[in-house]
Enzyme design. Structure first.
Site, PDB file in Angstrom:
ATOM      1  N   ARG A   1      -5.649   7.805   0.923  1.00 36.74           N
ATOM      2  CA  ARG A   1      -6.460   7.049   0.452  1.00 36.74           C
ATOM      3  C   ARG A   1      -7.912   6.840   0.971  1.00 36.74           C
ATOM      4  O   ARG A   1      -7.922   6.804   1.957  1.00 36.74           O
ATOM      5  CB  ARG A   1      -5.638   5.507   0.401  1.00 36.74           C
ATOM      6  CG  ARG A   1      -6.589   4.410  -0.223  1.00 36.74           C
ATOM      7  CD  ARG A   1      -5.518   3.205  -0.503  1.00 36.74           C
ATOM      8  NE  ARG A   1      -5.146   2.664   0.693  1.00 36.74           N
ATOM      9  CZ  ARG A   1      -4.128   1.592   0.649  1.00 36.74           C
ATOM     10  NH1 ARG A   1      -3.763   1.100  -0.590  1.00 36.74           N
ATOM     11  NH2 ARG A   1      -3.556   1.093   1.750  1.00 36.74           N
TER      12      ARG A   1
ATOM     13  N   LYS B   1      -0.418  -1.715  -6.002  1.00 36.23           N
ATOM     14  CA  LYS B   1      -0.808  -2.979  -6.411  1.00 36.23           C
ATOM     15  C   LYS B   1      -2.023  -3.291  -6.619  1.00 36.23           C
ATOM     16  O   LYS B   1      -2.388  -3.891  -7.823  1.00 36.23           O
ATOM     17  CB  LYS B   1      -0.061  -3.976  -5.558  1.00 36.23           C
ATOM     18  CG  LYS B   1      -0.500  -3.972  -4.065  1.00 36.23           C
ATOM     19  CD  LYS B   1       0.453  -4.943  -3.276  1.00 36.23           C
ATOM     20  CE  LYS B   1       0.190  -5.121  -1.749  1.00 36.23           C
ATOM     21  NZ  LYS B   1      -1.169  -5.184  -1.621  1.00 36.23           N
TER      22      LYS B   1
ATOM     23  N   ARG C   1      -9.765   3.150   4.995  1.00 37.53           N
ATOM     24  CA  ARG C   1      -9.355   1.649   5.608  1.00 37.53           C
ATOM     25  C   ARG C   1      -8.734   2.030   7.021  1.00 37.53           C
ATOM     26  O   ARG C   1      -8.379   3.065   7.329  1.00 37.53           O
ATOM     27  CB  ARG C   1      -8.351   1.091   4.738  1.00 37.53           C
ATOM     28  CG  ARG C   1      -8.736   0.097   3.600  1.00 37.53           C
ATOM     29  CD  ARG C   1      -7.607  -0.304   2.727  1.00 37.53           C
ATOM     30  NE  ARG C   1      -6.471  -0.888   3.596  1.00 37.53           N
ATOM     31  CZ  ARG C   1      -5.560  -1.473   3.032  1.00 37.53           C
ATOM     32  NH1 ARG C   1      -5.589  -1.714   1.645  1.00 37.53           N
ATOM     33  NH2 ARG C   1      -4.637  -1.937   3.572  1.00 37.53           N
TER      34      ARG C   1
ATOM     35  N   ARG D   1       3.116  -1.212   9.442  1.00 32.38           N
ATOM     36  CA  ARG D   1       3.131  -2.228   7.956  1.00 32.38           C
ATOM     37  C   ARG D   1       4.553  -1.819   7.421  1.00 32.38           C
ATOM     38  O   ARG D   1       4.828  -2.865   6.719  1.00 32.38           O
ATOM     39  CB  ARG D   1       1.912  -1.545   7.201  1.00 32.38           C
ATOM     40  CG  ARG D   1       0.569  -2.282   7.788  1.00 32.38           C
ATOM     41  CD  ARG D   1      -0.487  -1.306   7.455  1.00 32.38           C
ATOM     42  NE  ARG D   1      -0.961  -1.159   5.977  1.00 32.38           N
ATOM     43  CZ  ARG D   1      -1.541  -0.316   5.400  1.00 32.38           C
ATOM     44  NH1 ARG D   1      -2.087   0.829   6.052  1.00 32.38           N
ATOM     45  NH2 ARG D   1      -1.866  -0.350   4.347  1.00 32.38           N
TER      46      ARG D   1
ATOM     47  N   ARG E   1       4.140 -12.508   1.796  1.00 30.37           N
ATOM     48  CA  ARG E   1       4.707 -11.398   2.550  1.00 30.37           C
ATOM     49  C   ARG E   1       5.961 -11.864   3.378  1.00 30.37           C
ATOM     50  O   ARG E   1       6.442 -11.067   3.902  1.00 30.37           O
ATOM     51  CB  ARG E   1       3.469 -10.845   3.172  1.00 30.37           C
ATOM     52  CG  ARG E   1       2.909  -9.550   2.320  1.00 30.37           C
ATOM     53  CD  ARG E   1       1.698  -9.072   3.510  1.00 30.37           C
ATOM     54  NE  ARG E   1       1.499  -7.892   3.325  1.00 30.37           N
ATOM     55  CZ  ARG E   1       0.436  -7.220   2.514  1.00 30.37           C
ATOM     56  NH1 ARG E   1      -0.380  -8.087   1.950  1.00 30.37           N
ATOM     57  NH2 ARG E   1       0.325  -5.854   2.671  1.00 30.37           N
TER      58      ARG E   1
HETATM   59  P1  AMP Z   1      -3.057  -5.356   1.925  1.00 33.88           P
HETATM   60  O1  AMP Z   1      -4.720  -4.721   1.356  1.00 33.88           O
HETATM   61  O2  AMP Z   1      -2.325  -5.978   0.835  1.00 33.88           O
HETATM   62  O3  AMP Z   1      -2.508  -3.988   2.333  1.00 33.88           O
HETATM   63  O4  AMP Z   1      -3.393  -6.247   2.939  1.00 33.88           O
HETATM   64  C1  AMP Z   1      -3.914  -5.666   4.398  1.00 33.88           C
HETATM   65  C2  AMP Z   1      -3.596  -6.442   5.574  1.00 33.88           C
HETATM   66  O5  AMP Z   1      -4.036  -7.789   5.374  1.00 33.88           O
HETATM   67  C3  AMP Z   1      -2.089  -6.634   5.763  1.00 33.88           C
HETATM   68  O6  AMP Z   1      -1.469  -5.235   6.537  1.00 33.88           O
HETATM   69  C4  AMP Z   1      -2.092  -7.661   6.632  1.00 33.88           C
HETATM   70  O7  AMP Z   1      -2.565  -7.474   8.000  1.00 33.88           O
HETATM   71  C5  AMP Z   1      -3.046  -8.789   6.003  1.00 33.88           C
HETATM   72  N1  AMP Z   1      -2.544  -9.475   5.005  1.00 33.88           N
HETATM   73  C6  AMP Z   1      -2.605  -9.349   3.623  1.00 33.88           C
HETATM   74  N2  AMP Z   1      -1.908 -10.475   2.974  1.00 33.88           N
HETATM   75  C7  AMP Z   1      -1.130 -10.957   4.056  1.00 33.88           C
HETATM   76  C8  AMP Z   1      -0.256 -12.083   3.956  1.00 33.88           C
HETATM   77  N3  AMP Z   1       0.185 -12.655   2.750  1.00 33.88           N
HETATM   78  N4  AMP Z   1       0.410 -12.320   5.048  1.00 33.88           N
HETATM   79  C9  AMP Z   1       0.103 -11.789   6.263  1.00 33.88           C
HETATM   80  N5  AMP Z   1      -0.880 -10.942   6.283  1.00 33.88           N
HETATM   81  C10 AMP Z   1      -1.540 -10.389   5.433  1.00 33.88           C
END
Ligand code: AMP
Length: 214
Positions: free
Chosen positions: A127, A14, A161, A172, A88
């Protein structure tokens, strides 16, 4: 131009697709993961509060996330946006609809990037990311950097990461299935859902998404 909400399991691409859509159509890209990671790097209060949660692959609370998105939506002042990583949970999706009702140009489509767990895991393990926001994958010849370990765009050293490991991935992905996947039905019932299969090349995925937008 319709606003876009991405719903996707970890490493579905994404961020990469948002970046390409931003270049092509001029969207404002709001990535909650990037915002939280920047908060951690800067050592802010928010960053300190969310660091362990993110490293372990859990979700930050709805309250924190809803406030954060409210601020970001106010900042972009009605210009077209892509939400990458929000909502989410069903609570976040409902709160978002409430916020959008108060804005102009609030129409949106939800794009679900569909990906099997085994492929998502392989992508997470391969990644590499850069501070500038670009993302690479050592297992995909189309996504490898020109020089090993170095960003093609800014020349910085690529990093892994902290949450891109097998244990955090499992949390996740399970969280995605239990907390996030119900949103797919929520948007389907509202007739806003589009499903894109992401088991294809980055440019093929982009073409599929562009067809949805156009
Ligand atoms: P991402 O980069 O989208 O994979 O997000 C990395 C991490 O940020 C996720 O695994 C969550 O721990 C946190 N996170 C990001 N967006 C949200 C959200 N909308 N609600 C809760 N946690 C979030």
């Amino acid at each position: 131009m319709k606003n876009i909400i991405f719903i996707a399991p970890p490493a579905a691409g994404k961020g990469t697709q948002s970046d390409m859509l931003k270049q092509e159509y001029g969207y404002n890209h709001i990535s909650t993961g990037d915002i939280l990671r920047e908060a951690i790097t800067s050592g802010s209060e928010l960053g300190k509060n969310v660091k362990n949660i993110i490293d372990n692959g859990q979700l930050v609370t709805d309250e924190i996330m809803i406030n954060l998105i409210q601020e970001k939506l106010e900042d972009i002042k009605g210009n077209p946006f892509i939400l990458d990583g929000f909502p989410r949970t069903l609570n976040q999706a409902i709160a978002l609809d409430k916020m959008l009702r108060k804005l102009k140009d609030k129409d949106y489509i939800a794009i679900y990037l569909e990906l099997d767990e085994s492929i998502a895991l392989q992508r997470v393990l391969g990644r590499l990311t850069c501070k500038c926001g670009k993302s690479y994958n050592i297992y995909d010849k189309n996504l490898q950097p020109n020089v090993e370990g170095i960003c093609d765009y800014c020349g910085e050293k690529l990093e892994k990461r902290k949450d891109d490991n097998e244990i955090s991935f499992k949390t996740r992905f399970d969280t995605f299935l239990t907390a996030t996947k119900p949103i797919v039905d929520y948007y389907k019932d509202m007739d806003k859902l589009h499903v894109v299969n992401v088991n294809q090349s980055v440019s093929e995925i982009f073409d599929d998404i562009s067809k949805v937008i156009d």
